[in-house]
Design an enzyme around this catalytic site. Structure first.
Site: not given
Length: 367
Positions: A155-157, A159
């Site tokens: 999920c960081d990706a 951003f």
């Protein structure tokens, strides 16, 4: 009728108190203090035993917030600092062609292009993204598969890379950038978004796992997503189907996030497990404040509950800035709920704080 009138006055007074308690000059002063401290300490070691590379994703997240602060500052000192980083690195993205983390610095390049309109600031990013368009990764999103991080399977990706694609779409007007980003974003969302909790798993490894009986939704991971959504939406036209798609996710997350905010104003490192993770965590919390304040400022989030959440959150974050300007309680690099302390910081925490401040400043009525 008298009762209704008194109720209106009460609601109005609450609404005003949420914004009047925060003064624009105070927001600007603490943002400057935090920005200046971070620039002085940019070569310190934080999560690891050596400083981050200038193009590393950690610094890229700092630059996102620093660019927002530069736009507010009284002179071009901060723009010049950012521009110097771009010049020293020939406006290149970081090492890995497909990896979202190494795209993130492109967000700073796009922000500087918006100020200076110098094509060399974006040419390497455009060239690399055009290559990806013509040679897309066909890997699976499953964590254990080869080259799995060539796509956005954590999920960081969301951003790190999608807002850069949105920036290029907005700057060039070329639909291809938006189309690619939307398709990949949908794939990640179908894979990691929990439709009951309206939150994202960090990656496949956390799906179906429980921590003390609760699903594991990493605070900062969802902070990355929520802040990224605000930045994507900023690049899209409200009348489009793409805008509607991202807005739907944004609103669902916003409603859930204000339910999960702690009484102290921060969000827990494990969003559903605040009783098990009572320690503040300022990077994820600052990203949530940024995203919520962004929605308030654009008339997307209405009602006192959102303003109350944002004001409470901002007051909490400023309380974790020490007298020198260091933002404490930033969880070190990780991928799951962990530990943070008053003497722990990281550059991405500063970036998140500056992003939050930029929208708080607008919310409290600054010109």
């Amino acid at each position: 009728m008298k009762t209704i009138h008194l109720l209106f006055i009460s609601v109005l007074s609450i609404h005003l108190s949420y914004t009047q308690d925060i003064k624009p000059n105070e927001v600007k002063n603490i943002m400057k203090k935090v920005a200046d401290w971070q620039i002085m300490h940019i070569n310190d070691a934080y999560s690891n035993d050596k400083p981050h590379h200038a193009l590393h994703w950690t610094n890229a997240a700092l630059y996102v917030g620093m660019a927002k602060w530069a736009e507010m500052a009284d002179n071009d000192t901060y723009y010049n600092w950012l521009k110097g980083i771009g010049d020293q690195n020939n406006w290149q993205l970081h090492e890995r062609k497909y990896h979202a983390d190494d795209h993130a610095v492109g967000r700073m390049y796009a922000a500087l292009y918006g100020k200076y309109n110098q094509k060399e600031m974006l040419e390497p990013t455009i060239e690399q993204f055009n290559y990806i368009l013509h040679h897309p990764a066909n890997t699976k999103l499953n964590w254990a598969t080869p080259y799995h991080q060539d796509r956005w399977n954590w999920c960081d990706a969301l951003f790190m890379s999608p807002p850069v694609w949105a920036d290029l779409y907005s700057i060039t007007g070329e639909q291809k950038y938006l189309d690619f980003m939307l398709d990949e974003y949908k794939a990640t969302t179908e894979f990691l978004f929990d439709t009951e909790e309206h939150l994202y798993y960090r990656d496949e490894r956390f799906k179906g796992k429980l921590d003390k009986g609760t699903k594991i939704f990493w605070g900062r991971g969802n902070g990355w997503v929520f802040a990224g959504l605000a930045d994507i939406l900023s690049n899209l036209k409200p009348e489009t189907s793409e805008y509607s798609y991202f807005l739907d996710i944004y609103k669902k997350m916003a409603d859930r996030l204000i339910e999960l905010q702690t009484p102290e104003g921060h969000w827990a490192m494990s969003l559903l497990g605040k009783e098990f993770y009572p320690t503040p965590e300022t990077s994820g919390s600052s990203f949530f404040i940024y995203g919520l304040a962004w929605g308030i400022n654009r008339g997307i989030l209405n009602g006192p509950k959102f303003k109350k959440a944002v004001q409470s959150g901002w007051k909490a974050m400023t309380g974790y800035v020490n007298e020198d300007g260091m933002l404490g309680y930033v969880q070190p690099i990780g991928a799951a709920p962990g530990n943070a302390s008053a003497n722990k910081t990281e550059v991405y925490g500063t970036g998140a704080f500056l992003s939050a401040g930029s929208e708080i400043y607008k919310m409290v009525g600054a010109n």
